[in-house]
Enzyme design. Sequence first.
Site, PDB file in Angstrom:
ATOM      1  N   ARG A  42     -30.957   6.190  51.929  1.00 44.43           N
ATOM      2  CA  ARG A  42     -31.217   5.487  50.564  1.00 44.43           C
ATOM      3  C   ARG A  42     -31.653   3.937  50.320  1.00 44.43           C
ATOM      4  O   ARG A  42     -32.214   3.587  50.396  1.00 44.43           O
ATOM      5  CB  ARG A  42     -29.944   5.881  49.791  1.00 44.43           C
ATOM      6  CG  ARG A  42     -30.250   6.075  48.137  1.00 44.43           C
ATOM      7  CD  ARG A  42     -28.482   5.940  47.415  1.00 44.43           C
ATOM      8  NE  ARG A  42     -28.518   7.186  47.840  1.00 44.43           N
ATOM      9  CZ  ARG A  42     -27.272   7.705  47.104  1.00 44.43           C
ATOM     10  NH1 ARG A  42     -26.436   6.672  46.531  1.00 44.43           N
ATOM     11  NH2 ARG A  42     -27.093   9.135  46.985  1.00 44.43           N
ATOM     12  N   HIS A  88     -37.969  14.922  48.087  1.00 38.21           N
ATOM     13  CA  HIS A  88     -36.632  14.614  47.476  1.00 38.21           C
ATOM     14  C   HIS A  88     -35.996  15.340  46.456  1.00 38.21           C
ATOM     15  O   HIS A  88     -36.044  14.541  44.738  1.00 38.21           O
ATOM     16  CB  HIS A  88     -37.363  13.449  46.936  1.00 38.21           C
ATOM     17  CG  HIS A  88     -36.034  11.801  47.211  1.00 38.21           C
ATOM     18  ND1 HIS A  88     -35.550  11.285  47.897  1.00 38.21           N
ATOM     19  CD2 HIS A  88     -35.933  11.126  45.618  1.00 38.21           C
ATOM     20  CE1 HIS A  88     -34.447  10.225  47.656  1.00 38.21           C
ATOM     21  NE2 HIS A  88     -34.723  10.433  46.274  1.00 38.21           N
ATOM     22  N   TYR A 132     -47.079  10.593  30.645  1.00 36.40           N
ATOM     23  CA  TYR A 132     -48.575   9.665  29.744  1.00 36.40           C
ATOM     24  C   TYR A 132     -49.705   8.712  30.610  1.00 36.40           C
ATOM     25  O   TYR A 132     -50.180   7.873  30.115  1.00 36.40           O
ATOM     26  CB  TYR A 132     -47.117   8.468  29.090  1.00 36.40           C
ATOM     27  CG  TYR A 132     -47.265   9.569  27.677  1.00 36.40           C
ATOM     28  CD1 TYR A 132     -47.534  10.074  26.580  1.00 36.40           C
ATOM     29  CD2 TYR A 132     -45.494   8.575  27.318  1.00 36.40           C
ATOM     30  CE1 TYR A 132     -46.985  10.434  25.725  1.00 36.40           C
ATOM     31  CE2 TYR A 132     -44.810   9.132  25.817  1.00 36.40           C
ATOM     32  CZ  TYR A 132     -45.419   9.989  25.422  1.00 36.40           C
ATOM     33  OH  TYR A 132     -45.105  10.866  24.189  1.00 36.40           O
TER      34      TYR A 132
END
Length: 754
Positions: A42, A88, A132
């Site tokens: 991570r 993931h 968007y």
Amino acid sequence: MSDIIQDDPEMPEDGLNESAEPLRRAIGERYLTYALSTIMHRALPDARDGLKPVHRRILYAMSRLKLASSGGFLKSAKISGDTMGDFHPHGDAAIYDAMARLAQDFSVRYPLVDGQGNFGNIDGDNPAASRYTEARMTKVAEAMLEGLNEDSVDFRDNYDGRLTEPAVLPATFPNLLANGSSGIAVGMATNIPPHNIAELCDACLHLIKTPDARDETLLNYVPGPDFPTGGVIVEPRESILETYQTGRGAFRLRCKWEVEDLGRGTWQIVVTEIPYQVQKSKLIEKIAEAIQLKKIPILGDVRDESAEDIRLIIEPKSKNVDPDILMNALFKNSDLEIRFNLNMNVLIDGVTPKVCSLKEVLRAFLDHRRDVLQRRSTYRMGQIDKRLDVLKGYIIAFLNLDRVIEIIRNEDDPKAVMLAEDWGDGVYLNEPQAEAILNMRLRSLRRLEEMELKREHDELLEERKGLEELLADEGLQWGRISDQLKETKKTFGKAYDGGLRRTQFSEAVEVEDVPIEAMIEREPITVVCSEMGWVRAMSGHIALDKELKFKDGDGPRFMFHAETTDRLLVFGANGRFYTVPASSLPGGRGMGEPLRLMIDLPNDAEIVDFFIHQPDRKLLVASTAGDGFVVPESDVLAQTRTGKQVLNVRGDVTALTCKSIEGDSVACVGENRKVLIFGVDELPEMGRGKGVRLQKYKDGGLSDVRTFNREEGLTWLDPAGRTRTEIELDEWAGKRAGAGRMAPRGFPRDNKFT
């Protein structure tokens, strides 16, 4: 609960404790598992490709979606969704945030994602929702993935075993140092600034030629970070060298600014580049706050005229202000100067966390490139061998074309017949060759010419020979890697959009320590402080007996003439002195502001005195217990709003008075109305302390003290308001710490000299 934490517990009857172990071991093992997961999967980047797992998986998902830099865009929601579903298994918001950062040219030096739509801005605004925006890979991302399908890296199963994902990317681009990285793991963190790709390639080329190159030499190629937002590094070269040698350190980074002449002697400062990771909107807020709180009296105004480029306007209070002094004050009080910390903590070979030097990080990248080269070469040799085998089959088919056509037309199992057929001189086809012949299209027969086949066969043999030589010679391998680095430098260097170095180097301008007050316009003011501690500065010297408006229940307490260049001293009942620049006081319109907002005076500590600082003066400070001493006024100046402790008080004792030394004698009066007079020379001069006993009391404490000239006599106001002077003072004269005698007839009832 005691059964659960025993070393060897028996099975409880309810069957809830199926597996028991000591609590310490259970927690320790689970936390260690969590820590390792955080460190390796991570927070820390891999030294080879410079990526964390989430970024690597995003790029791999985009490559599977065929989002090439020259192709079309795809909705970000689709990209983050595929990444989450296949590789993931975390929140889609976190994946989208990571992807959006890779597209921000103010966050990443060489963006890996080409974003279309609102991906945030340098003001700190967040990107638009993933539904968007659209994205595709950049050329840099494609360079990171080059050779991925040629067995150049190891693949591992994804989280559910349905698919495989790369453990590391081939990375022809030195991404770790080029784009930097930051992350916080368990017990460790990393913070690596971005660098210029052309400089990194030059350093790698030098390291290939000279494997034992010194860090000082590498610094000639990589002089320091190259931030996407530009700026100016003012860190000394010796400090930068030590930082790169140890893998830990910091860089002083300033904004880029210039003075713009407005004519008639006026000017303004224009900031064109701000430090890395500083949000422009918060930077302006902090500067505006400094103006409002008058932390920088010589600063007039700040405004944002930015469009696509940064343009912050900083106006001085006066045209007489020195620009360097103004900017130095801003560097200290705002994020126009920051210290970017470097902590080069990375995963070596994707497993071991280590704080590396610049040389070690470059070496890890080069070793990875060599490993990729060897694996790709071996893979290519395997592909050539397969093709050569197929070409042999094609040549056999060409020489026996009629027989091949006959078998295909007449036999039910042509493959088996072709495998069993002797094609002359004991030559047989193997299964791949037969399969290739059977899969060949009819229209290919016209191109099946012996010369063409032999030409391709010879070219592949020549290529295979070159690959064998390459794998056998380490020098040839490093030569090939050098060529690749030169191509990378050519592609992404000066000719690439944004490839030129953005961050410049300079020496920190050492400005003489000129007091800011010296550049403040000298103007007369009248300082007004109310009983409740509200302070203001009226323009000009108004009459000190003029009636002013105050809040209900409040009234005047301190009122005196001053100038904007003066420094004012506040003496609190807690024995601390506070310094307030007169120029920082609020204007006379309104009721002013609470003095406690400007200094850290506790609410339970009253204001004892408020006056103009005079450096060559000495003060007599005293407490309600009757202790005091003389202190030079220059020693009571405070540098911070927390003030400076001068008179030590404890318990119910508080600071009572602060008087300037004006004469050779001290007069004390206690709450018992006894007066004692002694010489000023009996008091010690100290910088801080409790002081010495001024007057002795059986009951009560000190009521007032003052200094005067013995020859001129002691004056006070009698109850009728008339000034009275007593010349014959022998009756009250004595040694310090004496009890004194009752005050003269007509002495004020409030036991105050004034």
